[in-house]
Design a protein around this motif. Sequence first.
Motif, short mmCIF file in Angstrom:
data_model
loop_
_atom_site.label_atom_id
_atom_site.label_comp_id
_atom_site.label_asym_id
_atom_site.label_seq_id
_atom_site.Cartn_x
_atom_site.Cartn_y
_atom_site.Cartn_z
N LEU A 56 0.82 -1.22 0.00
CA LEU A 56 0.00 0.00 0.00
C LEU A 56 0.85 1.27 0.00
N ALA A 57 2.17 1.11 0.16
CA ALA A 57 3.09 2.25 0.24
C ALA A 57 2.70 3.17 1.40
N ARG B 61 0.61 3.31 10.17
CA ARG B 61 -0.66 3.73 9.58
C ARG B 61 -1.52 2.52 9.21
N VAL B 62 -0.89 1.52 8.60
CA VAL B 62 -1.64 0.31 8.24
C VAL B 62 -2.10 -0.41 9.50
N THR B 63 -1.25 -0.48 10.52
CA THR B 63 -1.64 -1.12 11.77
C THR B 63 -2.85 -0.43 12.38
N HIS B 64 -2.86 0.88 12.38
CA HIS B 64 -3.99 1.64 12.92
C HIS B 64 -5.27 1.36 12.11
N THR B 65 -5.15 1.39 10.79
CA THR B 65 -6.31 1.15 9.94
C THR B 65 -6.83 -0.27 10.11
N VAL B 66 -5.94 -1.25 10.13
CA VAL B 66 -6.35 -2.65 10.30
C VAL B 66 -6.97 -2.87 11.68
N LYS B 67 -6.44 -2.21 12.69
CA LYS B 67 -7.01 -2.32 14.03
C LYS B 67 -8.46 -1.83 14.03
N ARG B 68 -8.70 -0.70 13.36
CA ARG B 68 -10.06 -0.16 13.24
C ARG B 68 -10.95 -1.14 12.47
N MET B 69 -10.42 -1.71 11.41
CA MET B 69 -11.17 -2.68 10.61
C MET B 69 -11.45 -3.95 11.41
N GLU B 70 -10.50 -4.33 12.26
CA GLU B 70 -10.69 -5.50 13.11
C GLU B 70 -11.84 -5.25 14.08
N GLY B 71 -11.92 -4.04 14.62
CA GLY B 71 -13.01 -3.68 15.52
C GLY B 71 -14.36 -3.75 14.84
N ALA B 72 -14.39 -3.51 13.53
CA ALA B 72 -15.63 -3.59 12.75
C ALA B 72 -15.90 -5.01 12.26
N GLY B 73 -14.99 -5.95 12.57
CA GLY B 73 -15.19 -7.34 12.17
C GLY B 73 -14.83 -7.65 10.73
N LEU B 74 -14.10 -6.75 10.07
CA LEU B 74 -13.75 -6.95 8.66
C LEU B 74 -12.49 -7.78 8.46
#
Length: 170
Positions: A77-78, A83-96
């Motif tokens: 993703l460059a 930043r990716v860890t933060h985004t994935v953590k948020r996505m994990e919270g949403a169950g994605l």
Amino acid sequence: MDHRDSEPASSDGEPRWLDDGQQRTWRAFMLGTTLLLDRIDVDLRRSHGISAVEYEILVRLSEAGGQLRMARLAAALAHSRSRVTHTVKRMEGAGLVLRTESPEDGRGVIAQLTTTGSKLLATAAPSHVETVRQYFVDLADQEDFAALGRVMDAVADRLIADHPERELRR
């Protein structure tokens, strides 16, 4: 001489400035890219409640068979790992997505696409591709579109040569 093999500066050290046509094309590319990426992000947020980066993470995971190491995902993703860890953590919270330790070495972290994430991707993909068609693909004739593809492949090849971990093309 092939322009890809040219020196970054002239023999007298002066930068190789863009001529008027090159400058117009560069500026059109920058403005068009910025506006297109913004439009894609707005449409995905409005229609599906996810950002363009989150959509791209779902796509990358799906194309990789449902999982990728976080380091590989960040490189693809460059974006910075944080930043990716933060985004994935948020996505994990949403169950994605789900994050797990790597079974190979126990040090790395794997991002896995969940069923919910797969369903969201399947729901978002048709409207996303329509946005891409309406604001990008359908605006150019086939020859121009193919030429743009060749140019962007050359750009990617040049940049990936410096960072091979970013190569995710099939």
